[in-house]
Scaffold this motif. Structure first.
Motif, PDB file in Angstrom:
ATOM      1  N   VAL A  18       2.929 -53.972  77.728  1.00  0.00           N
ATOM      2  CA  VAL A  18       4.162 -54.599  77.221  1.00  0.00           C
ATOM      3  C   VAL A  18       4.620 -53.947  75.922  1.00  0.00           C
ATOM      4  N   LEU A  19       3.726 -53.236  75.246  1.00  0.00           N
ATOM      5  CA  LEU A  19       4.069 -52.641  73.959  1.00  0.00           C
ATOM      6  C   LEU A  19       5.094 -51.518  74.088  1.00  0.00           C
ATOM      7  N   VAL A  20       5.127 -50.848  75.233  1.00  0.00           N
ATOM      8  CA  VAL A  20       6.062 -49.736  75.387  1.00  0.00           C
ATOM      9  C   VAL A  20       7.500 -50.248  75.474  1.00  0.00           C
ATOM     10  N   ASP A  21       7.663 -51.530  75.759  1.00  0.00           N
ATOM     11  CA  ASP A  21       8.993 -52.137  75.819  1.00  0.00           C
ATOM     12  C   ASP A  21       9.202 -53.159  74.703  1.00  0.00           C
ATOM     13  N   ASP A  22       8.333 -53.102  73.691  1.00  0.00           N
ATOM     14  CA  ASP A  22       8.458 -54.056  72.589  1.00  0.00           C
ATOM     15  C   ASP A  22       9.843 -53.946  71.960  1.00  0.00           C
ATOM     16  N   ARG A  23      10.395 -55.079  71.576  1.00  0.00           N
ATOM     17  CA  ARG A  23      11.757 -55.091  71.038  1.00  0.00           C
ATOM     18  C   ARG A  23      11.867 -54.475  69.643  1.00  0.00           C
ATOM     19  N   HIS A  24      10.725 -54.259  68.991  1.00  0.00           N
ATOM     20  CA  HIS A  24      10.743 -53.716  67.637  1.00  0.00           C
ATOM     21  C   HIS A  24      10.339 -52.241  67.658  1.00  0.00           C
ATOM     22  N   GLN A  25      11.173 -51.409  67.067  1.00  0.00           N
ATOM     23  CA  GLN A  25      10.933 -49.965  67.049  1.00  0.00           C
ATOM     24  C   GLN A  25       9.590 -49.601  66.410  1.00  0.00           C
ATOM     25  N   GLY A  26       9.248 -50.267  65.314  1.00  0.00           N
ATOM     26  CA  GLY A  26       8.012 -49.955  64.613  1.00  0.00           C
ATOM     27  C   GLY A  26       6.773 -50.204  65.457  1.00  0.00           C
ATOM     28  N   VAL A  27       6.821 -51.223  66.299  1.00  0.00           N
ATOM     29  CA  VAL A  27       5.684 -51.517  67.172  1.00  0.00           C
ATOM     30  C   VAL A  27       5.545 -50.433  68.236  1.00  0.00           C
ATOM     31  N   ARG A  28       6.677 -50.008  68.789  1.00  0.00           N
ATOM     32  CA  ARG A  28       6.624 -48.952  69.810  1.00  0.00           C
ATOM     33  C   ARG A  28       6.142 -47.633  69.211  1.00  0.00           C
ATOM     34  N   GLU A  29       6.580 -47.346  67.983  1.00  0.00           N
ATOM     35  CA  GLU A  29       6.118 -46.135  67.309  1.00  0.00           C
ATOM     36  C   GLU A  29       4.609 -46.191  67.074  1.00  0.00           C
ATOM     37  N   CYS A  30       4.135 -47.348  66.654  1.00  0.00           N
ATOM     38  CA  CYS A  30       2.701 -47.537  66.447  1.00  0.00           C
ATOM     39  C   CYS A  30       1.941 -47.386  67.762  1.00  0.00           C
ATOM     40  N   ALA A  31       2.526 -47.916  68.846  1.00  0.00           N
ATOM     41  CA  ALA A  31       1.890 -47.823  70.160  1.00  0.00           C
ATOM     42  C   ALA A  31       1.722 -46.369  70.583  1.00  0.00           C
ATOM     43  N   ALA A  32       2.727 -45.564  70.315  1.00  0.00           N
ATOM     44  CA  ALA A  32       2.639 -44.144  70.662  1.00  0.00           C
ATOM     45  C   ALA A  32       1.465 -43.481  69.943  1.00  0.00           C
ATOM     46  N   GLY A  33       1.290 -43.813  68.681  1.00  0.00           N
ATOM     47  CA  GLY A  33       0.185 -43.234  67.925  1.00  0.00           C
ATOM     48  C   GLY A  33      -1.169 -43.706  68.418  1.00  0.00           C
ATOM     49  N   VAL A  34      -1.284 -44.996  68.685  1.00  0.00           N
ATOM     50  CA  VAL A  34      -2.556 -45.557  69.151  1.00  0.00           C
ATOM     51  C   VAL A  34      -2.908 -45.027  70.537  1.00  0.00           C
ATOM     52  N   PHE A  35      -1.933 -45.019  71.439  1.00  0.00           N
ATOM     53  CA  PHE A  35      -2.204 -44.541  72.793  1.00  0.00           C
ATOM     54  C   PHE A  35      -2.551 -43.056  72.800  1.00  0.00           C
ATOM     55  N   GLY A  36      -1.877 -42.294  71.950  1.00  0.00           N
ATOM     56  CA  GLY A  36      -2.206 -40.882  71.846  1.00  0.00           C
ATOM     57  C   GLY A  36      -3.622 -40.673  71.326  1.00  0.00           C
ATOM     58  N   ARG A  37      -4.003 -41.490  70.381  1.00  0.00           N
ATOM     59  CA  ARG A  37      -5.371 -41.419  69.837  1.00  0.00           C
ATOM     60  C   ARG A  37      -6.383 -41.712  70.929  1.00  0.00           C
ATOM     61  N   TRP A  38      -6.100 -42.722  71.729  1.00  0.00           N
ATOM     62  CA  TRP A  38      -7.016 -43.072  72.823  1.00  0.00           C
ATOM     63  C   TRP A  38      -7.087 -41.963  73.864  1.00  0.00           C
ATOM     64  N   LEU A  39      -5.942 -41.392  74.190  1.00  0.00           N
ATOM     65  CA  LEU A  39      -5.931 -40.324  75.192  1.00  0.00           C
ATOM     66  C   LEU A  39      -6.769 -39.142  74.731  1.00  0.00           C
ATOM     67  N   GLY A  40      -6.782 -38.907  73.421  1.00  0.00           N
ATOM     68  CA  GLY A  40      -7.541 -37.778  72.899  1.00  0.00           C
ATOM     69  C   GLY A  40      -9.042 -37.964  72.944  1.00  0.00           C
ATOM     70  N   VAL A  41      -9.509 -39.207  73.043  1.00  0.00           N
ATOM     71  CA  VAL A  41     -10.959 -39.452  73.024  1.00  0.00           C
ATOM     72  C   VAL A  41     -11.466 -40.140  74.281  1.00  0.00           C
ATOM     73  N   ALA A  42     -10.568 -40.523  75.183  1.00  0.00           N
ATOM     74  CA  ALA A  42     -11.000 -41.204  76.411  1.00  0.00           C
ATOM     75  C   ALA A  42     -11.862 -40.265  77.253  1.00  0.00           C
ATOM     76  N   PRO A  43     -12.935 -40.765  77.858  1.00  0.00           N
ATOM     77  CA  PRO A  43     -13.802 -39.922  78.689  1.00  0.00           C
ATOM     78  C   PRO A  43     -13.006 -39.213  79.788  1.00  0.00           C
ATOM     79  N   GLN A  44     -13.340 -37.978  80.021  1.00  0.00           N
ATOM     80  CA  GLN A  44     -12.585 -37.171  80.971  1.00  0.00           C
ATOM     81  C   GLN A  44     -12.764 -37.638  82.409  1.00  0.00           C
ATOM     82  N   ASP A  45     -13.845 -38.357  82.690  1.00  0.00           N
ATOM     83  CA  ASP A  45     -14.093 -38.779  84.073  1.00  0.00           C
ATOM     84  C   ASP A  45     -13.424 -40.110  84.416  1.00  0.00           C
ATOM     85  N   LEU A  46     -12.772 -40.742  83.446  1.00  0.00           N
ATOM     86  CA  LEU A  46     -12.081 -42.013  83.716  1.00  0.00           C
ATOM     87  C   LEU A  46     -10.620 -41.723  84.056  1.00  0.00           C
TER      88      LEU A  46
END
Length: 211
Positions: free
Chosen positions: A110-138
């Motif tokens: 639901v965060l990608v459609d959050d009505r507040h720009q700052g929350v969506r910007e934060c989501a992009a950073g957090v999700f990118g961080r997770w993608l960079g460290v998520a196990p490759q086999d998942l």
């Protein structure tokens, strides 16, 4: 109170530190569902403090903390949602099980459609961080995170789009670099395939957008 319950690593005997961390985690989890927005924000900040100050053992309680953070992602105040998301980002990095992220994907999406720009910007950073460290086999988890970031690449605000693109670029560099440094292993073909699939998704999206 938290500094007394969960002192910085090395400042207390292991048994006392472990007991203190359990109490501190319970306090944070309960305050993250408090009726007052300011209390929830302070609780989220406290969670981030725990992840920093007790980095070596906070993973023992990370699932409880992550679930508590996720519970505030639908709060009516944007500042609470953003604070909870930032805390969730730290908790996952500290060792919360990736299965917990996947099981709560709907609450995070639901965060990608959050009505507040700052929350969506934060989501992009957090999700990118997770993608960079998520196990490759998942593969399922990584596909979900990529989908979130691709959605944010189509955001109406340039700053959000830029953050999403930065997150994908950073994750790609880390991912490809890690794959190459491991050399040829029994899983190298699967790893290359996963990376290629993610790259293809991003390229296709960019082509469709530009078109």
């Amino acid at each position: 109170l938290l500094k007394r319950l969960a002192p910085v690593d090395g400042d207390a005997p292991p048994s006392a530190a472990a007991a203190g961390l359990e109490d501190a985690s319970a306090v944070c989890a309960s305050l993250l569902v408090d009726a007052f927005a300011d209390v929830r924000r302070e609780a989220a900040a406290a969670v981030r403090f725990l992840c920093s100050a007790r980095a070596t053992v906070v993973h023992l309680h990370a699932e409880r903390l992550l679930l508590a953070c996720i519970g505030s992602l639908r709060h009516q105040h944007a500042r609470v949602r953003r604070a909870a998301l930032e805390a969730a980002g730290d908790v996952v990095a500290a060792g919360a099980p990736w299965t917990c992220v996947l099981e709560n994907a709907d609450s995070l999406a639901v965060l990608v459609d959050d009505r507040h720009q700052g929350v969506r910007e934060c989501a992009a950073g957090v999700f990118g961080r997770w993608l960079g460290v998520a196990p490759q086999d998942l593969d399922e988890l990584r596909s979900v995170i990529v989908h979130w970031l691709l959605t944010l690449l189509g955001d109406e605000h340039e700053v959000v789009r830029a953050k999403a693109l930065e997150a994908i670029d950073s994750a790609a560099v880390l991912y490809v670099g890690a794959s190459r440094s491991e050399g040829m292993t029994e899983n190298s073909d699967a790893t290359d395939c996963c990376a290629a699939n993610e790259a293809m998704l991003i390229t296709e999206y960019a082509a469709n957008t530009n078109g």
